[in-house]
Write a protein that holds these residues in place. Structure first.
Motif, PDB file in Angstrom:
ATOM      1  N   SER A 208     -13.297  -4.730  -9.750  1.00  0.00           N
ATOM      2  CA  SER A 208     -12.261  -5.592 -10.326  1.00  0.00           C
ATOM      3  C   SER A 208     -11.924  -5.305 -11.782  1.00  0.00           C
ATOM      4  O   SER A 208     -11.339  -6.156 -12.460  1.00  0.00           O
ATOM      5  CB  SER A 208     -12.665  -7.066 -10.173  1.00  0.00           C
ATOM      6  N   ASP A 209     -12.258  -4.132 -12.284  1.00  0.00           N
ATOM      7  CA  ASP A 209     -11.797  -3.793 -13.634  1.00  0.00           C
ATOM      8  C   ASP A 209     -10.268  -3.750 -13.673  1.00  0.00           C
ATOM      9  O   ASP A 209      -9.653  -4.087 -14.686  1.00  0.00           O
ATOM     10  CB  ASP A 209     -12.374  -2.437 -14.074  1.00  0.00           C
ATOM     11  N   ASP A 210      -9.662  -3.320 -12.567  1.00  0.00           N
ATOM     12  CA  ASP A 210      -8.213  -3.372 -12.413  1.00  0.00           C
ATOM     13  C   ASP A 210      -7.902  -4.595 -11.555  1.00  0.00           C
ATOM     14  O   ASP A 210      -8.101  -4.574 -10.335  1.00  0.00           O
ATOM     15  CB  ASP A 210      -7.696  -2.089 -11.752  1.00  0.00           C
ATOM     16  N   LYS A 211      -7.419  -5.649 -12.191  1.00  0.00           N
ATOM     17  CA  LYS A 211      -7.192  -6.900 -11.463  1.00  0.00           C
ATOM     18  C   LYS A 211      -6.129  -6.754 -10.377  1.00  0.00           C
ATOM     19  O   LYS A 211      -6.236  -7.350  -9.308  1.00  0.00           O
ATOM     20  CB  LYS A 211      -6.797  -8.023 -12.425  1.00  0.00           C
ATOM     21  N   ARG A 212      -5.096  -5.979 -10.646  1.00  0.00           N
ATOM     22  CA  ARG A 212      -4.053  -5.803  -9.639  1.00  0.00           C
ATOM     23  C   ARG A 212      -4.625  -5.174  -8.378  1.00  0.00           C
ATOM     24  O   ARG A 212      -4.402  -5.658  -7.264  1.00  0.00           O
ATOM     25  CB  ARG A 212      -2.922  -4.932 -10.194  1.00  0.00           C
ATOM     26  N   ALA A 213      -5.362  -4.100  -8.561  1.00  0.00           N
ATOM     27  CA  ALA A 213      -5.961  -3.419  -7.405  1.00  0.00           C
ATOM     28  C   ALA A 213      -6.947  -4.330  -6.689  1.00  0.00           C
ATOM     29  O   ALA A 213      -7.000  -4.353  -5.454  1.00  0.00           O
ATOM     30  CB  ALA A 213      -6.651  -2.131  -7.853  1.00  0.00           C
ATOM     31  N   ALA A 214      -7.720  -5.109  -7.455  1.00  0.00           N
ATOM     32  CA  ALA A 214      -8.704  -6.005  -6.849  1.00  0.00           C
ATOM     33  C   ALA A 214      -8.032  -7.032  -5.945  1.00  0.00           C
ATOM     34  O   ALA A 214      -8.496  -7.311  -4.836  1.00  0.00           O
ATOM     35  CB  ALA A 214      -9.510  -6.706  -7.938  1.00  0.00           C
ATOM     36  N   ARG A 215      -6.917  -7.604  -6.406  1.00  0.00           N
ATOM     37  CA  ARG A 215      -6.221  -8.616  -5.603  1.00  0.00           C
ATOM     38  C   ARG A 215      -5.668  -8.019  -4.320  1.00  0.00           C
ATOM     39  O   ARG A 215      -5.816  -8.595  -3.231  1.00  0.00           O
ATOM     40  CB  ARG A 215      -5.088  -9.223  -6.433  1.00  0.00           C
ATOM     41  N   VAL A 216      -5.031  -6.871  -4.439  1.00  0.00           N
ATOM     42  CA  VAL A 216      -4.477  -6.200  -3.260  1.00  0.00           C
ATOM     43  C   VAL A 216      -5.591  -5.818  -2.290  1.00  0.00           C
ATOM     44  O   VAL A 216      -5.477  -6.019  -1.071  1.00  0.00           O
ATOM     45  CB  VAL A 216      -3.661  -4.959  -3.695  1.00  0.00           C
TER      46      VAL A 216
END
Length: 273
Positions: A208-216
């Motif tokens: 989840s360092d990249d929140k966008r990627a984590a959500r997707v």
């Protein structure tokens, strides 16, 4: 400190919209089949759990999709069987429950900060697989996600919250203290996963360092883990509006209206543009 490579915003928004549409279809299936779903979101402070839950629930019917985020246990809670306070929040038929932290508080913050005894902690690790198996045997769909954030990214998010008056409330003394106990939380997480990740209820890690990627990634995975199908939506007929009758609206000056602040803002904006 290297910058985190973010998912492109346009690609993120397009895919998020598609996935959220599927979540609505999933909820229709849950309601039509009287299914019960529990999704647990755990992880370090500022790992992105809350924003992921927000994107999952954004277009769901709140009557049938509940977010459970319990406060610290009361004295009465502390005198009861540990899992008892969570049982009342489990879903009824047709419901989805999203847990922003869960019974795993005992394996994390309570263990690290000394809020439970060694015996209580060991009992938790022993009882949890049995408790979760009981839920699954009763028909509940249980998914568990651990949001993993790096130490540098966590500290960056803490500083951002500190400097943002809109999000300052999200930064507690306990959050800040977690920086000094990074390794203790790491050991606690490792022990938790070793004892409670089972074939029936495995832990799934979300980078989840990249929140966008984590959500997707988490929404895509949720959809892949539940065998839903698209339920046909009921046809809704909108009737013709009947002809106006003898109703007469009361005089405008008899009512209290909210001042038109928006108009003032628009005029000021146009003047300064």
């Amino acid at each position: 400190m290297s910058a985190v490579k973010r998912m492109p915003k346009q690609a993120y928004e397009t895919e998020l919209r598609r996935l959220q549409t599927e979540l609505v279809a999933l909820q229709q299936w849950v309601r039509a089949t009287d299914s019960r779903v529990v999704i647990i979101f755990e992880g370090r402070d500022a790992a992105g759990k809350g924003s992921a839950i927000k994107r999952v629930s954004e277009y769901l019917n709140p009557r049938y999709a509940r977010i459970v985020a319990l406060p610290a246990p009361s004295q009465r809670d502390q005198s009861r069987w540990y899992f008892q306070r969570y049982v009342s929040h489990l879903p009824s038929a047709g419901e989805i429950v999203l847990m922003d932290r869960s019974w795993y508080n005992r394996a994390g913050v309570e263990r690290v900060m000394g809020f439970c005894t060694d015996n209580e902690y060991q009992r938790f690790l022993h009882q949890t697989p049995t408790f979760e198996n009981m839920l699954i045997e009763d028909g509940i769909i249980l998914l568990k996600y651990w949001f993993s954030v790096s130490d540098t990214e966590q500290e960056k998010r803490f500083r951002s919250r500190r400097d943002d008056p809109m999000r300052r409330w999200k930064l507690s003394d306990m959050d800040v203290l977690s920086i000094t106990k990074w390794e203790d939380y790491s050991r606690a997480k490792d022990a938790m996963m070793e004892h409670t990740s089972t074939d029936a209820a495995p832990w799934w890690t979300v980078e989840s360092d990249d929140k966008r990627a984590a959500r997707v990634n988490v929404i895509s995975h949720i959809l892949s883990q539940i065998p839903y199908f698209h339920e046909p939506l009921p046809t809704v007929e909108i009737p013709e509006r009947p002809a106006q009758g003898d109703y007469v609206r009361p005089p405008v000056d008899t009512q209290n209206f909210v001042p038109d602040h928006a108009a003032n803002v628009a005029r000021e904006y146009k003047k300064n543009k």
